[in-house]
Design a protein around this motif. Sequence first.
Motif: not given
Lengths: 203, 203
Positions: A154-158
């Motif tokens: 949810s933090d947008g990491g890969t």
Amino acid sequence: MSIRLVIADDQALVRGALAALLGLEPDIEVVAELGDGTGVAAAVVEHSADVAMLDVEMPGLDGISAAAAVRRAAPQCRVLMVTTFGRPGYLKRAMQAGASGFVVKDTPARQLAEAVRRVHQGLRVVDPVLAAESLTAGDSPLTEREGEVLKAASDGGTVADIAKSAMLSEGTVRNYLSAAMAKTGGRTRAEAVRIAEDNGWLL
Amino acid sequence: MSIRLVIADDQALVRGALAALLGLEPDIEVVAELGDGTGVAAAVVEHSADVAMLDVEMPGLDGISAAAAVRRAAPQCRVLMVTTFGRPGYLKRAMQAGASGFVVKDTPARQLAEAVRRVHQGLRVVDPVLAAESLTAGDSPLTEREGEVLKAASDGGTVADIAKSAMLSEGTVRNYLSAAMAKTGGRTRAEAVRIAEDNGWLL
DNA sequence: AATGAGGCATGACAAATGTCATGTCGGTTC
DNA sequence: GAACCGACATGACATTTGTCATGCCTCATT
């Protein structure tokens, strides 16, 4: 003998409004106001408060963890959770953390004061709408790892980022995300995150 | 002659708190309270209000569109935007939409009342912290279509969904998302969405 | 002890995503 | 008018993501 109340909410305006409104009640005394969750337990002990009114979403220590901390540090102090969004999942988790009540923020002021009194008397107070939703939506279907990975996502990491931070193989991470998508009904990772957040499954 | 004020905010508690606090001021009279943006312009006209205090994030019509509607319907009425999060991009867009002031919600009550008065006098009021951030962060680097596509993506849809709803080829959609990622500095679509939202580039 | 259910973990494969080179159009600059 | 720039638009290619079959381990049930 008035009820000694501690209020914690990150929005200054809301915090002030709550303090002002509840302070008007003759039998309620606001003894402390906090802007985050970290100092709540200490404040409760210091002022020997009877009730702690906590927001769920706060910077630093979140409301549910803060509730648990309060219960540990001062078991005689009741906890009333107040939240902006009625995420069903929060309700159950808050109760498990030892909260005695759970209301949404746009409850009329009168009822908020009444909720404080009820909680102080040892009764439980739960917003009826939220209780119903909670029964419908039920518990989080996600396993511990699935929730963990989805939260990281949810933090947008890969995937690679998540795999490294969780000490897992990339394939495993994909697998958890896949399971999370299946269980939430989302077709993409982002959708799964959104659904899980809306239901209070991530915190 | 007191200042006739209309307040619109979706959070009932905040709306009530604002109304109560500002209503206490001898020179301010709260003539209407709304929970969303749709009826604001009509309410302003109906009560011949002097100032409209609008939240940026609201269901229905958002605050910035509501501000524009108010300016069109009642040019003599000043608009003061109030927001929870200090997204820099909102500031500029609100000003372009005809707002006279922009303050964050945890401004002390005294200063809020003062802001209403200043706006009423035709002055501009801008939170200094936000103004500084606005200069740093600057405008949205996204083109119209890029923003449009990124916004569609923020709802969690797949490329195919976006392409269909925007009447574009899938390749084009991917291209816009790619450009948006490059311009925001995000490495994934989700990250780009988050960054753009934090900066107030999407609304 | 054997069985079965469920969480954890992985790698191979198919599908979606992100990158790039390319082309068009309208407005600006020289 | 020519050259240039930026926004819009597209398809081919490499990378990443999502799905699936599989295996291991623990715990409760038989």
